[in-house]
Structures are given as structure tokens and as C-alpha cells.
Design a protein around this motif. Structure first.
Motif, short mmCIF file in Angstrom:
data_model
loop_
_atom_site.label_atom_id
_atom_site.label_comp_id
_atom_site.label_asym_id
_atom_site.label_seq_id
_atom_site.Cartn_x
_atom_site.Cartn_y
_atom_site.Cartn_z
N ALA A 1 5.44 -13.81 -6.10
CA ALA A 1 5.28 -14.50 -7.38
C ALA A 1 6.63 -14.92 -7.95
N TRP A 2 7.60 -14.00 -7.96
CA TRP A 2 8.89 -14.33 -8.56
C TRP A 2 9.64 -15.40 -7.79
N THR A 3 9.56 -15.38 -6.48
CA THR A 3 10.22 -16.43 -5.70
C THR A 3 9.63 -17.79 -6.03
N SER A 4 8.31 -17.86 -6.09
CA SER A 4 7.64 -19.11 -6.45
C SER A 4 8.00 -19.56 -7.86
N ILE A 5 7.99 -18.62 -8.78
CA ILE A 5 8.31 -18.93 -10.17
C ILE A 5 9.75 -19.41 -10.30
N TYR A 6 10.68 -18.75 -9.62
CA TYR A 6 12.08 -19.17 -9.68
C TYR A 6 12.26 -20.59 -9.15
N LEU A 7 11.59 -20.92 -8.09
CA LEU A 7 11.66 -22.30 -7.56
C LEU A 7 11.11 -23.30 -8.57
N LEU A 8 9.99 -22.96 -9.19
CA LEU A 8 9.40 -23.86 -10.20
C LEU A 8 10.28 -23.97 -11.44
N MET A 9 10.90 -22.88 -11.86
CA MET A 9 11.80 -22.92 -13.01
C MET A 9 13.00 -23.83 -12.74
N ALA A 10 13.56 -23.71 -11.55
CA ALA A 10 14.70 -24.55 -11.18
C ALA A 10 14.29 -26.02 -11.14
N PHE A 11 13.13 -26.28 -10.57
CA PHE A 11 12.58 -27.63 -10.52
C PHE A 11 12.44 -28.20 -11.93
N ALA A 12 11.83 -27.43 -12.83
CA ALA A 12 11.61 -27.88 -14.20
C ALA A 12 12.93 -28.14 -14.92
N GLY A 13 13.86 -27.20 -14.79
CA GLY A 13 15.15 -27.36 -15.44
C GLY A 13 15.91 -28.58 -14.96
N ALA A 14 15.89 -28.80 -13.64
CA ALA A 14 16.60 -29.95 -13.07
C ALA A 14 15.98 -31.27 -13.50
N GLN B 1 6.81 -31.57 -23.28
CA GLN B 1 7.02 -32.72 -24.16
C GLN B 1 7.90 -33.79 -23.52
N LEU B 2 8.78 -33.38 -22.64
CA LEU B 2 9.71 -34.31 -22.01
C LEU B 2 9.25 -34.82 -20.65
N ASP B 3 8.53 -33.97 -19.92
CA ASP B 3 8.15 -34.32 -18.55
C ASP B 3 6.92 -33.49 -18.15
N LEU B 4 5.84 -34.17 -17.84
CA LEU B 4 4.59 -33.49 -17.50
C LEU B 4 4.77 -32.49 -16.36
N TRP B 5 5.44 -32.89 -15.29
CA TRP B 5 5.59 -32.01 -14.14
C TRP B 5 6.46 -30.80 -14.46
N ALA B 6 7.47 -30.99 -15.28
CA ALA B 6 8.31 -29.86 -15.68
C ALA B 6 7.52 -28.87 -16.53
N GLY B 7 6.70 -29.39 -17.42
CA GLY B 7 5.85 -28.51 -18.23
C GLY B 7 4.85 -27.76 -17.38
N LEU B 8 4.22 -28.46 -16.45
CA LEU B 8 3.26 -27.81 -15.56
C LEU B 8 3.92 -26.74 -14.70
N ALA B 9 5.17 -26.97 -14.34
CA ALA B 9 5.89 -26.00 -13.51
C ALA B 9 6.10 -24.67 -14.23
N PHE B 10 6.08 -24.68 -15.55
CA PHE B 10 6.24 -23.45 -16.32
C PHE B 10 4.93 -22.70 -16.53
N VAL B 11 3.80 -23.32 -16.28
CA VAL B 11 2.50 -22.67 -16.53
C VAL B 11 2.31 -21.39 -15.70
N PRO B 12 2.63 -21.39 -14.40
CA PRO B 12 2.49 -20.13 -13.66
C PRO B 12 3.39 -19.01 -14.21
N TYR B 13 4.56 -19.38 -14.66
CA TYR B 13 5.48 -18.41 -15.25
C TYR B 13 4.90 -17.84 -16.53
N LEU B 14 4.37 -18.70 -17.38
CA LEU B 14 3.76 -18.23 -18.62
C LEU B 14 2.59 -17.30 -18.32
N THR B 15 1.80 -17.64 -17.32
CA THR B 15 0.68 -16.79 -16.92
C THR B 15 1.18 -15.44 -16.42
#
Length: 159
Positions: A47-60, A118-132
Motif C-alpha cells: 500500500a505505501w509503495t503504491s501511495i508514494y508513487l501516486l503522491m509523487a505523481f500528484a505533486g509533480a 481543484q487544480l488537476d483531476l488526475w492529481a486529486g484522484l491520485a490522493f484518494v487511495p492515500y486518504l482512504t
């Protein structure tokens, strides 16, 4: 997406995640009373590896956008709380002191989810697994405090 920027964000996430290697669960954690719905141990690194990849994607994706100041502030806030929780919970074995850190982490991840969305749909969606995941982690943290009321934290001189 700027791949160099992605690598910078990824380095930040894995630096925060390194606290897991510095403060492993060990026998102490195995002996704690846990709720029946505790995820299996193998799921945490996956889970954390996946979340870290998604967080980096969203931030970038968001860092280069106009008006990203709040999103980047929440991104920085969540990674700071993320890095702090493990040493307090597993390092100091202080279940109660980890609760306000977990609350700060949840607020920061929620804020990052909203501001990235608010800025980017894909970046927001990338944070949903982390929030969960952090919602489950918060519930687990609370349950661990309740199920282990006599658990004493390590004293600093024993470290």
C-alpha cells in the motif's frame, strides 16, 4: 509531466518512508492487542509503495501549475506528518502521542486531496487511495490506544 520533478517528489516520499525501515514493527508490535480488521502485515509495504508513487505523481503534476501554493503547502504538510508518525508510534512506542500526529496527517491529506483536485483531476484522484488508507490507519491507531490502555511508551534514556 516533468519526470525530473516526479523524481524529486518520489525521493521525498521514500525519504519519509525510510522511517519504516528505521523503526520496524518488531516483537513489541506483534504483542499488542489489535482489532480483528487490522490489515495483514504484507499489505502495508504494498500500500505505501503504491501511495508514494501516486503522491509523487500528484505533486509533480500540480507543482508546475499556476495557483498551486496551497496544494504544495498541503503536500509538504502531509509528508512531514507522514515522516513523524512512525518514529513516535514505533520508535517511541507512544500510541497516545501518535494520535495528534495522525490527526494532522489526516487533515493534511484531506487538504492535499481537495487542493490537488481543484487544480488537476488526475492529481486529486491520485490522493484518494492515500486518504482512504490514512482513514483506516487513523481508525487503527485509535483502536490500538483503546485496546492497549496500559501500554507505556519507551523512555528516552532507554533509546
Amino acid at each position: 509531466m516533468d519526470w525530473f520533478l516526479f523524481c524529486i517528489f518520489l525521493a521525498a516520499t521514500f525519504a519519509a518512508g525510510a522511517t519504516g525501515a528505521m523503526f520496524p514493527t518488531g516483537e513489541w508490535y506483534k504483542q499488542l492487542n489489535k482489532p480483528s480488521w487490522t490489515p495483514p502485515n504484507w499489505l502495508f509495504p504494498v500500500a505505501w509503495t503504491s501511495i508514494y508513487l501516486l503522491m509523487a505523481f500528484a505533486g509533480a503534476r500540480v507543482a508546475v501549475l499556476e495557483g498551486s501554493a496551497y496544494a504544495m503547502a498541503f503536500w509538504a504538510m502531509q509528508i512531514a506528518f507522514n515522516a513523524l508518525w512512525t518514529p513516535v508510534f514505533f520508535g517511541l512506542r507512544n500510541l497516545r502521542a501518535s494520535l495528534p500526529i495522525m490527526a494532522g496527517l489526516w487533515i493534511a491529506v484531506f487538504g492535499a486531496t481537495i487542493t490537488h483536485w481543484q487544480l488537476d483531476l488526475w492529481a486529486g484522484l491520485a490522493f484518494v487511495p492515500y486518504l482512504t488508507w490514512v482513514s483506516v490507519a487513523a481508525a487503527l491507531n485509535i483502536a490500538m490506544v483503546r485496546l492497549n490502555p496500559d501500554q507505556k511508551p519507551l523512555r528516552l534514556e532507554t533509546l
